[in-house]
Design a protein around this motif. Structure first.
Motif, PDB file in Angstrom:
ATOM      1  N   ILE A   1       0.847  -1.143   0.212  1.00 56.77           N
ATOM      2  CA  ILE A   1       0.121   0.062  -0.092  1.00 56.77           C
ATOM      3  C   ILE A   1       0.870   1.249   0.015  1.00 56.77           C
ATOM      4  O   ILE A   1       0.794   2.178  -0.836  1.00 56.77           O
ATOM      5  N   PRO A   2       1.683   1.490   0.879  1.00 59.80           N
ATOM      6  CA  PRO A   2       2.710   2.820   0.952  1.00 59.80           C
ATOM      7  C   PRO A   2       3.150   2.847  -0.378  1.00 59.80           C
ATOM      8  O   PRO A   2       3.263   3.815  -1.035  1.00 59.80           O
ATOM      9  N   ALA A   3       4.089   1.956  -1.059  1.00 63.71           N
ATOM     10  CA  ALA A   3       4.663   2.101  -2.371  1.00 63.71           C
ATOM     11  C   ALA A   3       3.697   2.220  -3.393  1.00 63.71           C
ATOM     12  O   ALA A   3       4.003   2.962  -4.560  1.00 63.71           O
ATOM     13  N   ALA A   4       2.215   1.557  -3.473  1.00 67.01           N
ATOM     14  CA  ALA A   4       1.324   2.182  -4.415  1.00 67.01           C
ATOM     15  C   ALA A   4       0.936   3.255  -4.200  1.00 67.01           C
ATOM     16  O   ALA A   4       0.793   4.200  -5.199  1.00 67.01           O
ATOM     17  N   ILE A   5       0.844   3.986  -3.211  1.00 69.46           N
ATOM     18  CA  ILE A   5       0.567   5.414  -2.986  1.00 69.46           C
ATOM     19  C   ILE A   5       1.529   6.331  -3.678  1.00 69.46           C
ATOM     20  O   ILE A   5       1.501   7.214  -4.253  1.00 69.46           O
ATOM     21  N   ILE A   6       2.656   6.020  -3.375  1.00 66.53           N
ATOM     22  CA  ILE A   6       3.931   6.826  -4.001  1.00 66.53           C
ATOM     23  C   ILE A   6       4.011   6.686  -5.375  1.00 66.53           C
ATOM     24  O   ILE A   6       4.181   7.631  -6.205  1.00 66.53           O
ATOM     25  N   SER A   7       3.786   5.553  -6.053  1.00 68.91           N
ATOM     26  CA  SER A   7       3.956   5.170  -7.181  1.00 68.91           C
ATOM     27  C   SER A   7       2.720   5.973  -8.060  1.00 68.91           C
ATOM     28  O   SER A   7       3.032   6.494  -9.072  1.00 68.91           O
TER      29      SER A   7
ATOM     30  N   ARG B   1      10.073  -1.312 -10.413  1.00 70.80           N
ATOM     31  CA  ARG B   1      10.409  -2.003  -9.043  1.00 70.80           C
ATOM     32  C   ARG B   1       9.073  -2.250  -8.412  1.00 70.80           C
ATOM     33  O   ARG B   1       8.973  -3.379  -7.741  1.00 70.80           O
ATOM     34  N   PHE B   2       8.051  -1.297  -8.520  1.00 79.42           N
ATOM     35  CA  PHE B   2       6.744  -1.703  -7.692  1.00 79.42           C
ATOM     36  C   PHE B   2       6.035  -2.645  -8.348  1.00 79.42           C
ATOM     37  O   PHE B   2       5.544  -3.698  -7.747  1.00 79.42           O
ATOM     38  N   GLY B   3       6.159  -2.613  -9.664  1.00 81.67           N
ATOM     39  CA  GLY B   3       5.523  -3.778 -10.414  1.00 81.67           C
ATOM     40  C   GLY B   3       6.071  -5.147 -10.118  1.00 81.67           C
ATOM     41  O   GLY B   3       5.288  -6.362 -10.125  1.00 81.67           O
TER      42      GLY B   3
ATOM     43  N   LEU C   1       8.151 -10.860  -8.088  1.00 81.70           N
ATOM     44  CA  LEU C   1       9.428 -11.103  -9.071  1.00 81.70           C
ATOM     45  C   LEU C   1      10.579 -10.673  -8.003  1.00 81.70           C
ATOM     46  O   LEU C   1      11.827 -10.894  -8.594  1.00 81.70           O
ATOM     47  N   THR C   2      10.358 -10.017  -7.000  1.00 73.04           N
ATOM     48  CA  THR C   2      11.511  -9.481  -6.199  1.00 73.04           C
ATOM     49  C   THR C   2      10.946  -9.501  -4.655  1.00 73.04           C
ATOM     50  O   THR C   2       9.999  -9.267  -4.604  1.00 73.04           O
TER      51      THR C   2
ATOM     52  N   TYR D   1      11.592  -4.359  -1.535  1.00 76.95           N
ATOM     53  CA  TYR D   1      10.470  -3.361  -1.489  1.00 76.95           C
ATOM     54  C   TYR D   1      10.964  -2.114  -2.286  1.00 76.95           C
ATOM     55  O   TYR D   1      12.374  -1.830  -2.393  1.00 76.95           O
ATOM     56  N   PRO D   2       9.999  -1.490  -2.942  1.00 81.48           N
ATOM     57  CA  PRO D   2      10.582  -0.455  -4.017  1.00 81.48           C
ATOM     58  C   PRO D   2      11.183   0.741  -3.410  1.00 81.48           C
ATOM     59  O   PRO D   2      10.406   1.205  -2.285  1.00 81.48           O
ATOM     60  N   LYS D   3      12.329   1.121  -3.723  1.00 78.40           N
ATOM     61  CA  LYS D   3      13.019   2.284  -3.250  1.00 78.40           C
ATOM     62  C   LYS D   3      13.795   3.091  -4.395  1.00 78.40           C
ATOM     63  O   LYS D   3      13.637   2.550  -5.502  1.00 78.40           O
TER      64      LYS D   3
END
Length: 275
Positions: free
Chosen positions: A136-142, A183-185, A191-192, A195-197
């Motif tokens: 969720i946090p990464a989805a919001i940023i993306s 990275r989010f995808g 696939l990884t 966490y996206p950064k």
């Protein structure tokens, strides 16, 4: 697509956590007529991407169950999802004016200038179980970054037509958004485990980590070193994305639209952000 489906170390040579990498050549001249018609020319690509996305959704669901039991993605699932992500990334890079070359209608394109590297490894079953919450946090940023970029993309479009290229800071900030979405995808698709950064680019001190074990510079985005102007643009994307979302919700609330209208509008904004 630069990748290997064999066992790969989830860390770099200096012990840092490894994340999916994006390779895009340095910004160069672009044909003005392709910039002018870029989004129109990509309509067939988005139709194919939409159809493939339906298949990718069900494959991801199957991969989630498999990862819970096996602690990793089965090779066929990882291969398909990785190729789909690479195809989506090539289309995004073209629509965001990062490259002039038209993406091929193919899941594999080893000669295309936009490449990604994935290293499927073992997964933490607990992290897989709660993946929908953790993302969720990464989805919001993306979403905010992509929405903000789209809000002012018409300015970049005009710049591209006038100059026949993207200025360095614009290229860097746009590439940062594209890489974060990659990275989010990859994280959503399991696939990884990383966490996206890296939305604000890589630090010069971690150049070897961003480039690879050997520390060599692979492309203009590997490592992705942003100057102060590019970082300011990334922050502007986030702020504009937030403002845009708030305005959409305010318009929906005061305009008397029902929930279905809001859902439809959110889908439109999401698709726009992917362009």
């Amino acid at each position: 697509m630069t990748q290997s489906w064999g066992p790969r170390p989830p860390v770099t040579a200096d012990g840092a956590e490894w994340r999916p990498a994006l390779d895009i050549p340095a910004p160069g001249p672009q044909r003005r007529w392709t910039v002018l018609l870029r989004w129109l020319l990509l309509i067939p690509q988005y139709i194919v991407l939409f159809l493939l996305g339906i298949a990718a959704f069900f494959v991801t669901v199957a991969g989630w169950f498999a990862a819970l039991f096996l602690g990793r993605l089965p090779d066929p699932i990882a291969s398909f999802l990785g190729k789909y992500l690479a195809y989506e990334t090539r289309i995004s890079a073209s629509s965001m004016l990062l490259v002039d070359r038209y993406p091929p209608f193919a899941l594999t394109a080893p000669d295309h200038p936009v490449q990604i590297e994935l290293r499927p490894t073992t997964l933490n079953r607990l992290a897989v179980l709660f993946r929908l919450i953790l993302m969720i946090p990464a989805a919001i940023i993306s979403n905010l970054a992509a929405t903000g970029w789209f809000a002012i993309s018409w300015i970049f479009w005009i710049i591209g037509i006038v100059l026949g290229r993207l200025p360095g800071p614009v290229f860097g900030a746009t590439a940062a958004v594209a890489r974060y979405r990659l990275r989010f995808g990859a994280y959503v698709s399991m696939l990884t485990p990383a966490y996206p950064k890296g939305l604000l680019g890589d630090q010069p001190a971690t150049k070897a980590e961003a480039a690879g074990e050997a520390g060599e510079v692979r492309s203009a985005t590997r490592p992705l070193l942003l100057d102060s102007t590019a970082k300011l643009l990334v922050w502007a994307f986030l702020v504009l994305g937030l403002v845009t979302q708030v305005l959409y919700r305010s318009t929906t609330d005061y305009g008397g639209y029902d929930d279905s209208g809001l859902a439809h509008q959110s889908q439109v904004v999401h698709l726009a952000g992917r362009s």
